[in-house]
Design a protein around this motif. Sequence first.
Motif, PDB file in Angstrom:
ATOM      1  N   PRO A  49      -9.273   2.820  -6.487  1.00  0.00           N
ATOM      2  CA  PRO A  49      -9.696   3.912  -7.489  1.00  0.00           C
ATOM      3  C   PRO A  49      -8.454   4.622  -7.670  1.00  0.00           C
ATOM      4  O   PRO A  49      -8.348   5.535  -8.726  1.00  0.00           O
ATOM      5  CB  PRO A  49     -10.843   4.593  -7.077  1.00  0.00           C
ATOM      6  CG  PRO A  49     -11.066   4.102  -5.836  1.00  0.00           C
ATOM      7  CD  PRO A  49     -10.337   2.873  -5.313  1.00  0.00           C
ATOM      8  N   PHE A  50      -7.331   4.827  -6.797  1.00  0.00           N
ATOM      9  CA  PHE A  50      -6.377   5.777  -6.791  1.00  0.00           C
ATOM     10  C   PHE A  50      -4.958   5.048  -7.016  1.00  0.00           C
ATOM     11  O   PHE A  50      -3.982   5.849  -6.633  1.00  0.00           O
ATOM     12  CB  PHE A  50      -6.420   6.556  -5.378  1.00  0.00           C
ATOM     13  CG  PHE A  50      -7.747   7.163  -5.305  1.00  0.00           C
ATOM     14  CD1 PHE A  50      -8.213   8.204  -6.026  1.00  0.00           C
ATOM     15  CD2 PHE A  50      -8.501   6.678  -4.165  1.00  0.00           C
ATOM     16  CE1 PHE A  50      -9.463   8.661  -5.676  1.00  0.00           C
ATOM     17  CE2 PHE A  50      -9.765   7.247  -3.869  1.00  0.00           C
ATOM     18  CZ  PHE A  50     -10.443   8.318  -4.710  1.00  0.00           C
TER      19      PHE A  50
ATOM     20  N   LYS B  95     -12.279   0.999  -0.074  1.00  0.00           N
ATOM     21  CA  LYS B  95     -13.053   0.132  -1.014  1.00  0.00           C
ATOM     22  C   LYS B  95     -12.182  -1.175  -1.021  1.00  0.00           C
ATOM     23  O   LYS B  95     -12.749  -2.121  -1.264  1.00  0.00           O
ATOM     24  CB  LYS B  95     -12.961   0.644  -2.418  1.00  0.00           C
ATOM     25  CG  LYS B  95     -13.881   1.842  -2.761  1.00  0.00           C
ATOM     26  CD  LYS B  95     -14.178   2.067  -4.242  1.00  0.00           C
ATOM     27  CE  LYS B  95     -15.334   2.559  -4.403  1.00  0.00           C
ATOM     28  NZ  LYS B  95     -15.732   3.916  -3.966  1.00  0.00           N
ATOM     29  N   CYS B  96     -10.797  -1.018  -0.594  1.00  0.00           N
ATOM     30  CA  CYS B  96     -10.063  -2.318  -0.877  1.00  0.00           C
ATOM     31  C   CYS B  96     -10.554  -3.293   0.602  1.00  0.00           C
ATOM     32  O   CYS B  96     -10.914  -4.501  -0.013  1.00  0.00           O
ATOM     33  CB  CYS B  96      -8.511  -2.201  -0.497  1.00  0.00           C
ATOM     34  SG  CYS B  96      -8.212  -0.964   0.762  1.00  0.00           S
TER      35      CYS B  96
ATOM     36  N   ALA C 235      -3.337   2.819  -5.320  1.00  0.00           N
ATOM     37  CA  ALA C 235      -2.302   3.131  -4.367  1.00  0.00           C
ATOM     38  C   ALA C 235      -1.814   1.680  -3.904  1.00  0.00           C
ATOM     39  O   ALA C 235      -1.234   1.464  -2.911  1.00  0.00           O
ATOM     40  CB  ALA C 235      -3.229   3.531  -3.216  1.00  0.00           C
ATOM     41  N   ILE C 236      -2.164   0.672  -4.864  1.00  0.00           N
ATOM     42  CA  ILE C 236      -1.694  -0.658  -4.343  1.00  0.00           C
ATOM     43  C   ILE C 236      -0.872  -1.296  -5.594  1.00  0.00           C
ATOM     44  O   ILE C 236      -1.043  -1.444  -6.471  1.00  0.00           O
ATOM     45  CB  ILE C 236      -3.122  -1.464  -4.060  1.00  0.00           C
ATOM     46  CG1 ILE C 236      -3.801  -0.897  -2.986  1.00  0.00           C
ATOM     47  CG2 ILE C 236      -2.598  -2.910  -3.760  1.00  0.00           C
ATOM     48  CD1 ILE C 236      -5.287  -1.576  -2.690  1.00  0.00           C
TER      49      ILE C 236
ATOM     50  N   CYS D 110      -2.854   6.717  -0.969  1.00  0.00           N
ATOM     51  CA  CYS D 110      -3.994   6.248  -0.332  1.00  0.00           C
ATOM     52  C   CYS D 110      -4.992   7.436  -0.062  1.00  0.00           C
ATOM     53  O   CYS D 110      -4.404   8.196   0.581  1.00  0.00           O
ATOM     54  CB  CYS D 110      -3.660   5.358   0.677  1.00  0.00           C
ATOM     55  SG  CYS D 110      -5.315   4.632   1.690  1.00  0.00           S
ATOM     56  N   ARG D 111      -6.088   7.173  -0.164  1.00  0.00           N
ATOM     57  CA  ARG D 111      -7.310   8.281   0.193  1.00  0.00           C
ATOM     58  C   ARG D 111      -8.192   7.854   1.301  1.00  0.00           C
ATOM     59  O   ARG D 111      -9.240   8.295   1.389  1.00  0.00           O
ATOM     60  CB  ARG D 111      -7.950   8.764  -1.071  1.00  0.00           C
ATOM     61  CG  ARG D 111      -7.176   9.403  -2.228  1.00  0.00           C
ATOM     62  CD  ARG D 111      -7.182  10.854  -2.299  1.00  0.00           C
ATOM     63  NE  ARG D 111      -6.599  11.105  -3.761  1.00  0.00           N
ATOM     64  CZ  ARG D 111      -7.308  11.434  -4.831  1.00  0.00           C
ATOM     65  NH1 ARG D 111      -8.729  11.872  -4.575  1.00  0.00           N
ATOM     66  NH2 ARG D 111      -6.866  11.772  -5.927  1.00  0.00           N
ATOM     67  N   LYS D 112      -7.717   6.684   1.689  1.00  0.00           N
ATOM     68  CA  LYS D 112      -8.689   5.905   2.864  1.00  0.00           C
ATOM     69  C   LYS D 112     -10.231   5.836   2.440  1.00  0.00           C
ATOM     70  O   LYS D 112     -11.056   6.042   3.401  1.00  0.00           O
ATOM     71  CB  LYS D 112      -8.630   6.820   4.048  1.00  0.00           C
ATOM     72  CG  LYS D 112      -7.299   7.585   4.341  1.00  0.00           C
ATOM     73  CD  LYS D 112      -6.116   6.484   4.826  1.00  0.00           C
ATOM     74  CE  LYS D 112      -4.967   7.153   5.028  1.00  0.00           C
ATOM     75  NZ  LYS D 112      -3.852   7.322   4.041  1.00  0.00           N
ATOM     76  N   CYS D 113     -10.407   5.422   1.083  1.00  0.00           N
ATOM     77  CA  CYS D 113     -11.650   5.176   0.823  1.00  0.00           C
ATOM     78  C   CYS D 113     -12.284   4.002   1.248  1.00  0.00           C
ATOM     79  O   CYS D 113     -13.483   3.680   1.526  1.00  0.00           O
ATOM     80  CB  CYS D 113     -11.941   5.287  -0.732  1.00  0.00           C
ATOM     81  SG  CYS D 113     -10.927   3.981  -1.673  1.00  0.00           S
TER      82      CYS D 113
ATOM     83  N   PHE E  62       0.906  -1.168  -0.015  1.00  0.00           N
ATOM     84  CA  PHE E  62      -0.142  -0.097  -0.065  1.00  0.00           C
ATOM     85  C   PHE E  62       0.888   1.221   0.018  1.00  0.00           C
ATOM     86  O   PHE E  62       1.860   1.581   0.716  1.00  0.00           O
ATOM     87  CB  PHE E  62      -1.067   0.113   1.275  1.00  0.00           C
ATOM     88  CG  PHE E  62      -1.971  -1.006   1.177  1.00  0.00           C
ATOM     89  CD1 PHE E  62      -2.991  -0.984   0.509  1.00  0.00           C
ATOM     90  CD2 PHE E  62      -1.536  -2.393   1.474  1.00  0.00           C
ATOM     91  CE1 PHE E  62      -4.068  -2.042   0.417  1.00  0.00           C
ATOM     92  CE2 PHE E  62      -2.272  -3.551   1.415  1.00  0.00           C
ATOM     93  CZ  PHE E  62      -3.711  -3.302   0.810  1.00  0.00           C
TER      94      PHE E  62
ATOM     95  N   ILE F 147      -3.603   1.797   6.181  1.00  0.00           N
ATOM     96  CA  ILE F 147      -4.257   0.772   5.895  1.00  0.00           C
ATOM     97  C   ILE F 147      -3.244  -0.569   6.152  1.00  0.00           C
ATOM     98  O   ILE F 147      -2.121  -0.412   5.807  1.00  0.00           O
ATOM     99  CB  ILE F 147      -4.781   0.487   4.043  1.00  0.00           C
ATOM    100  CG1 ILE F 147      -5.979   1.398   3.869  1.00  0.00           C
ATOM    101  CG2 ILE F 147      -4.994  -0.993   3.796  1.00  0.00           C
ATOM    102  CD1 ILE F 147      -7.205   1.257   4.349  1.00  0.00           C
TER     103      ILE F 147
END
Length: 359
Positions: free
Chosen positions: A352-353, A317-318, A355-356, A312-315, A307, A334
Motif C-alpha cells: 500500500p506504500f 502485507k507483502c 515501497a517495492i 516501507c512501513r513494515k505492514c 524494497f 524486509i
Amino acid sequence: MTRCAITCCESYDSIRVYSAIKEIIEHSDFPDVKGKTVLLKPNVLSDNPPEKAITTHPSVVKEIGRIVKERGAGRIIIGDSPGMQTGSFRPRLSGLMDTASDLGAEIADFKDNPRMHECDGFRFPMASILDSADIVISIAKFKTHQLMYATGAVKNMFGLIPGLNKSPMHLKARTPESFARFLMAVYKESHTDYAFIDAVEGMEGPGPANGTRRHIGLLMGAANAYALDKAEAVIMGYRSVPLIKEAEKVDKSITECSYPLLSPENLILSDFIRIPEGRKTTVRSLFIPNLLSFFGIHHDTRPFPEFDQSKCRKCLKCAEVCPAKALRLKDGRIHINKRKCIHCYCCHEMCPFDAIEIK
Ligand code: SF4
Ligand code: SF4
C-alpha cells in the motif's frame, strides 16, 4: 464477426459516460438482460479512491447499471474480492457502495461459500454468486500489470477467486505463459457475457496499483473479452502480451473482430509507459540459462522485487500475500529469499506504500 466498440469519453461526467456506454452497446453485441439477474464485476484490486485510477470508476459502473436497468434487468449485483480481502467486501472508498445504493443493486461478497471449479487442468474456488447470475459483465480498468504487462477484461475475472485464495495460484502457474493459461480457465468458468474497459483515466508505469494515472479518454466494450484486451494492448503500444499470445495459440481466430467505431491502430499511445517486454538480451543472459538448462536446472532471468526501506512501513502485507513465503522481517527490514521467489509480483501489487520496485 464479433464487434469491438471503442469511443471517446473525456471525463467521468455522468451524461458523457451514459451516452458513451449507450453508443458502445448499440455498436456491439450486448446481451439481452430483460428479466435477468445481472452480475457487474468491476476491478476493485483494493478499495481506493477513484482518483488513483486503481479501481473501475464508480461513474462507469453506475451508468452501465442504469442502462442495464432501463433494459429491464430483474436484479443487479455488484461484486469483487480485493487481493487482501479478509473481512466483508464494503468498497466505500472506491465509491461502489454508494453506486450500489443509488442503483438499488446488491453488493455481493465473493468470500461467502465459494465453490470449487476444475477447468483445463486447474482447480480453483470461485464466488458462488456466479451460480445465480444469468448475465455476467466484466468492467475492467485500463492498466499496466507487472507480470502480465496489461490487465484487462479477461484478467478482471481473476477477482472471482476470493481474497487470499488468489496468490497461491501463482505457485501452480509460475510463468506469464502458464498464468495466462490459468486466467483463460478462470475466464471460461466465469461464463462472462460481455466486457467493458474503463479507459477514461488509466494507469501507466508499474501497474496495477503503483503506477501513474494517465488520461486516455476512451470507453471500450465487446462481447469478446479477448478482442477487447487485444485492442487495449495495441493502444498501450505492446507488440503482444502473454494472455493474447497464449489465447491465440489455442484458437488463432479468438481475437478476430471488427471495429465499428474507433480502431485501436489509430489510437496507439506512443509515449505510454509500458512494462518492459522481456529483459535486455546480453551474452550473459543467453549463455547462463542455456548452460543451466543443459544440466536440467531451471533459471529465471526475470527481475526480483526491490524494497525501498525508506518508504516501507513494515505492514507485512507483502509477506502475507507472498505465495512462496520468500519474505520476512529481520532486523527491522524486509528481506527476500531469492531462491524461493517465483517472480509473481504479488508483493508489488499489494504494497500500500509503493515501497517495492521491480527493476
Ligand atoms: S507491503 Fe510494502 S510497506 Fe508493507 S512491509 Fe511490505 S514493502 Fe513494507
Ligand atoms: S517475493 Fe514477491 S515476487 Fe517473489 S514470490 Fe514473493 S510475492 Fe512473488
